[in-house]
Design a protein around this motif. Structure first.
Motif, short mmCIF file in Angstrom:
data_model
loop_
_atom_site.label_atom_id
_atom_site.label_comp_id
_atom_site.label_asym_id
_atom_site.label_seq_id
_atom_site.Cartn_x
_atom_site.Cartn_y
_atom_site.Cartn_z
N LYS A 89 -26.96 2.12 10.81
CA LYS A 89 -28.32 1.54 10.84
C LYS A 89 -28.39 0.10 10.24
O LYS A 89 -29.08 -0.98 11.03
N PHE A 90 -27.56 -0.29 9.67
CA PHE A 90 -27.20 -1.74 9.25
C PHE A 90 -26.88 -2.60 10.41
O PHE A 90 -27.55 -3.57 10.92
N ILE A 91 -25.88 -2.01 10.95
CA ILE A 91 -25.51 -2.55 12.39
C ILE A 91 -26.54 -2.69 13.50
O ILE A 91 -26.92 -3.59 13.98
N ARG A 92 -27.10 -1.62 13.39
CA ARG A 92 -28.29 -1.56 14.57
C ARG A 92 -29.53 -2.71 14.25
O ARG A 92 -29.87 -3.43 15.02
N ASN A 93 -29.68 -2.68 13.14
CA ASN A 93 -30.94 -3.72 12.48
C ASN A 93 -30.49 -4.98 12.56
O ASN A 93 -31.29 -5.88 12.86
N THR A 94 -29.11 -5.38 12.18
CA THR A 94 -28.43 -6.70 12.30
C THR A 94 -28.86 -7.09 13.82
O THR A 94 -29.23 -8.03 14.04
N MET A 95 -28.16 -6.15 14.71
CA MET A 95 -28.42 -6.75 16.39
C MET A 95 -29.67 -6.61 16.52
O MET A 95 -30.29 -7.74 17.49
N ALA A 96 -30.49 -5.95 16.04
CA ALA A 96 -31.93 -5.74 16.63
C ALA A 96 -32.93 -7.01 15.85
O ALA A 96 -33.81 -7.62 16.80
N HIS A 97 -32.76 -7.30 14.70
CA HIS A 97 -33.51 -8.15 13.93
C HIS A 97 -33.11 -9.85 14.16
O HIS A 97 -33.58 -10.79 13.82
N PHE A 98 -31.78 -9.98 14.70
CA PHE A 98 -31.20 -11.14 14.78
C PHE A 98 -30.55 -11.32 16.28
O PHE A 98 -29.23 -11.39 16.48
N PRO A 99 -31.24 -11.18 17.16
CA PRO A 99 -30.72 -11.05 18.56
C PRO A 99 -30.38 -12.38 19.20
O PRO A 99 -30.78 -12.82 20.38
#
Length: 193
Positions: A86-96
């Motif tokens: 989830k950390f990886i997903r959120n990092t990619m989603a919130h900092f595209p």
């Protein structure tokens, strides 16, 4: 009387779309030819896989699977299957802002630009300085074992960039993530004979 059968109609529609997409991505990522594609192409597929998986973790039965993994599997496996992914997903989603896995980074200032204490911030505070976790996985098609390490940031302080590639390298790390995600998701699949 309310029908609490799982999955309900809405869940079934969502699960069919999500599982089909995840398995398509999984099959592509696990092929050797995937790693010959350009880095942007790979990144978009990897990003999609983490996004689909994170959305699937909202399905109540999968939350129970994560709890079972926590109790019955090696230490940290449930943390990786849920929190790290989830950390990886959120990092990619919130900092595209990036075009490849190896470019993606965050730092304390960027993470907290809007509000402190959100998921990415909490994850890095929690895992700062944790020992690396070593894994191995079997490639059944290749008949070979792959070894990798998941390395958590040694520090989470202002001014230091934290790269995804330093936590989980692209090729072996993503193959491992794909396999672990699939194991979690497969628990909800009924096989037809």
């Amino acid at each position: 009387m309310e029908n609490n059968t799982r999955p309900n109609k809405a869940e079934e529609m969502f699960l069919n779309l999500a599982y089909n997409r995840f398995y398509d991505l999984y099959e592509e990522i696990m092929e050797d030819s995937f790693w010959d594609k350009d880095s942007y192409y790979r990144f978009t597929k990897i990003n999609s896989m983490f996004t689909v998986y994170a959305e699937l973790l909202n399905y109540e039965p999968l939350k129970h699977v994560i709890k079972i993994i926590e109790l019955k599997r090696p230490p940290m496996e449930s943390n990786i299957a849920k929190e790290l992914f989830k950390f990886i997903r959120n990092t990619m989603a919130h900092f595209p802002f990036f075009d490849s896995w190896n470019e993606v980074y965050v730092n304390k200032e960027i993470i907290n630009w809007y509000k402190k204490g959100m998921m990415i911030d909490k994850f890095l505070i929690s895992y700062e300085g944790k020992e690396e976790v070593k894994y191995r996985f079997w490639h059944s098609k290749k008949k070979s074992m792959t070894y990798l390490s998941i390395k958590f940031p040694t520090s989470y302080t202002a001014g230091e960039n934290i790269y995804l590639k330093d936590i989980l390298n692209e090729k072996e790390g993503i193959e491992f993530a794909s396999i672990l995600m699939k194991k979690v998701l497969d628990t909800q699949v009924i096989e037809n004979s």
